[in-house]
Design a protein around this motif. Structure first.
Motif, PDB file in Angstrom:
ATOM      1  N   LEU A  21      31.879  28.874  24.865  1.00  0.00           N
ATOM      2  CA  LEU A  21      31.927  29.318  26.244  1.00  0.00           C
ATOM      3  C   LEU A  21      33.349  29.146  26.770  1.00  0.00           C
ATOM      4  O   LEU A  21      33.927  28.071  26.692  1.00  0.00           O
ATOM      5  N   PHE A  22      33.909  30.225  27.283  1.00  0.00           N
ATOM      6  CA  PHE A  22      35.276  30.196  27.795  1.00  0.00           C
ATOM      7  C   PHE A  22      35.314  29.405  29.090  1.00  0.00           C
ATOM      8  O   PHE A  22      34.538  29.663  30.010  1.00  0.00           O
ATOM      9  N   VAL A  23      36.201  28.434  29.182  1.00  0.00           N
ATOM     10  CA  VAL A  23      36.351  27.619  30.383  1.00  0.00           C
ATOM     11  C   VAL A  23      37.584  28.119  31.130  1.00  0.00           C
ATOM     12  O   VAL A  23      38.694  28.026  30.607  1.00  0.00           O
ATOM     13  N   PRO A  24      37.407  28.675  32.335  1.00  0.00           N
ATOM     14  CA  PRO A  24      38.565  29.207  33.069  1.00  0.00           C
ATOM     15  C   PRO A  24      39.506  28.108  33.527  1.00  0.00           C
ATOM     16  O   PRO A  24      39.088  26.984  33.825  1.00  0.00           O
ATOM     17  N   GLY A  25      40.793  28.448  33.587  1.00  0.00           N
ATOM     18  CA  GLY A  25      41.808  27.476  34.000  1.00  0.00           C
ATOM     19  C   GLY A  25      42.291  27.680  35.419  1.00  0.00           C
ATOM     20  O   GLY A  25      42.923  26.806  35.998  1.00  0.00           O
ATOM     21  N   THR A  26      41.999  28.863  36.008  1.00  0.00           N
ATOM     22  CA  THR A  26      42.440  29.150  37.369  1.00  0.00           C
ATOM     23  C   THR A  26      41.354  29.947  38.108  1.00  0.00           C
ATOM     24  O   THR A  26      40.418  30.449  37.503  1.00  0.00           O
ATOM     25  N   VAL A  27      41.560  30.063  39.413  1.00  0.00           N
ATOM     26  CA  VAL A  27      40.670  30.861  40.251  1.00  0.00           C
ATOM     27  C   VAL A  27      40.815  32.331  39.859  1.00  0.00           C
ATOM     28  O   VAL A  27      41.881  32.775  39.453  1.00  0.00           O
ATOM     29  N   LYS A  47      15.191  41.275  45.280  1.00  0.00           N
ATOM     30  CA  LYS A  47      16.176  40.786  44.320  1.00  0.00           C
ATOM     31  C   LYS A  47      17.400  40.258  45.049  1.00  0.00           C
ATOM     32  O   LYS A  47      17.727  40.717  46.138  1.00  0.00           O
ATOM     33  N   LEU A  48      18.067  39.315  44.391  1.00  0.00           N
ATOM     34  CA  LEU A  48      19.332  38.789  44.876  1.00  0.00           C
ATOM     35  C   LEU A  48      20.353  38.952  43.767  1.00  0.00           C
ATOM     36  O   LEU A  48      20.096  38.581  42.617  1.00  0.00           O
ATOM     37  N   LEU A  49      21.504  39.512  44.089  1.00  0.00           N
ATOM     38  CA  LEU A  49      22.628  39.581  43.157  1.00  0.00           C
ATOM     39  C   LEU A  49      23.613  38.519  43.578  1.00  0.00           C
ATOM     40  O   LEU A  49      24.090  38.514  44.714  1.00  0.00           O
ATOM     41  N   ASN A  50      23.918  37.589  42.684  1.00  0.00           N
ATOM     42  CA  ASN A  50      24.864  36.518  42.964  1.00  0.00           C
ATOM     43  C   ASN A  50      26.121  36.740  42.136  1.00  0.00           C
ATOM     44  O   ASN A  50      26.036  36.973  40.929  1.00  0.00           O
ATOM     45  N   ILE A  51      27.272  36.648  42.782  1.00  0.00           N
ATOM     46  CA  ILE A  51      28.560  36.739  42.101  1.00  0.00           C
ATOM     47  C   ILE A  51      29.316  35.461  42.440  1.00  0.00           C
ATOM     48  O   ILE A  51      29.534  35.154  43.621  1.00  0.00           O
ATOM     49  N   ALA A  52      29.703  34.712  41.401  1.00  0.00           N
ATOM     50  CA  ALA A  52      30.353  33.418  41.607  1.00  0.00           C
ATOM     51  C   ALA A  52      31.611  33.317  40.758  1.00  0.00           C
ATOM     52  O   ALA A  52      31.709  33.896  39.675  1.00  0.00           O
ATOM     53  N   ASP A  53      32.581  32.547  41.250  1.00  0.00           N
ATOM     54  CA  ASP A  53      33.799  32.238  40.494  1.00  0.00           C
ATOM     55  C   ASP A  53      33.491  31.027  39.614  1.00  0.00           C
ATOM     56  O   ASP A  53      33.047  29.994  40.106  1.00  0.00           O
ATOM     57  N   TYR A  83      39.507  41.833  49.327  1.00  0.00           N
ATOM     58  CA  TYR A  83      40.140  40.597  49.802  1.00  0.00           C
ATOM     59  C   TYR A  83      40.370  39.551  48.715  1.00  0.00           C
ATOM     60  O   TYR A  83      40.869  38.468  49.002  1.00  0.00           O
ATOM     61  N   ARG A  84      40.024  39.856  47.480  1.00  0.00           N
ATOM     62  CA  ARG A  84      40.294  38.941  46.365  1.00  0.00           C
ATOM     63  C   ARG A  84      40.807  39.734  45.185  1.00  0.00           C
ATOM     64  O   ARG A  84      40.452  40.885  44.994  1.00  0.00           O
TER      65      ARG A  84
END
Length: 127
Positions: A21-27, A47-53, A83-84
């Motif tokens: 599993l890739f572990v991210p290093g930044t936002v 239904k709920l669609l969830n998007i998370a960092d 905005y991101r």
């Protein structure tokens, strides 16, 4: 009573080659998308669609509706793009909700790699 019925042997599937599993290093390096289902008191499902960092576990978006087709998922991602900065990778499961040519085209146009969670092992390495 002796019944001579053969027992069928279970078919063994070849073991999948799993990547760690890739572990991210930044936002904004890796986001995760997943659907959740629930029902109202009257039995109507939604239904709920969830998007998370994945770096800081920040919930970026949550779409709730009775139906969330691929165009609605793309619209949610485009809203986030306003905005991101888009991530390098988006991690998701390979459920039927995420099977879409339009979503794949959107990822290619926006230079985002789509990673199925079944391709990665679920063993997280803690830093």
């Amino acid at each position: 009573m002796k019944l001579n019925i053969r027992r069928r042997a279970k078919k063994r599937l070849p073991e999948r080659v799993k990547k760690p599993l890739f572990v991210p290093g930044t936002v904004n390096e890796v986001w995760s998308m997943d659907f959740m289902n629930d029902a109202l008191w009257n039995g109507r499902k939604f239904k709920l669609l969830n998007i998370a960092d994945d770096y800081n576990r920040d919930m970026l978006a949550m779409e709730i509706d009775y139906s969330l087709p691929a165009l609605r998922v793309i619209r949610a991602l485009d809203d986030l793009k306003q905005y991101r900065e888009l991530p390098k990778k988006i991690r998701m499961d390979n459920g039927p909700e995420f099977i879409s040519h339009k979503r794949n085209e959107w990822a290619k146009e926006n230079d985002v790699e789509l990673v199925l969670s079944s391709q990665e092992s679920q063993h997280r390495t803690h830093i």
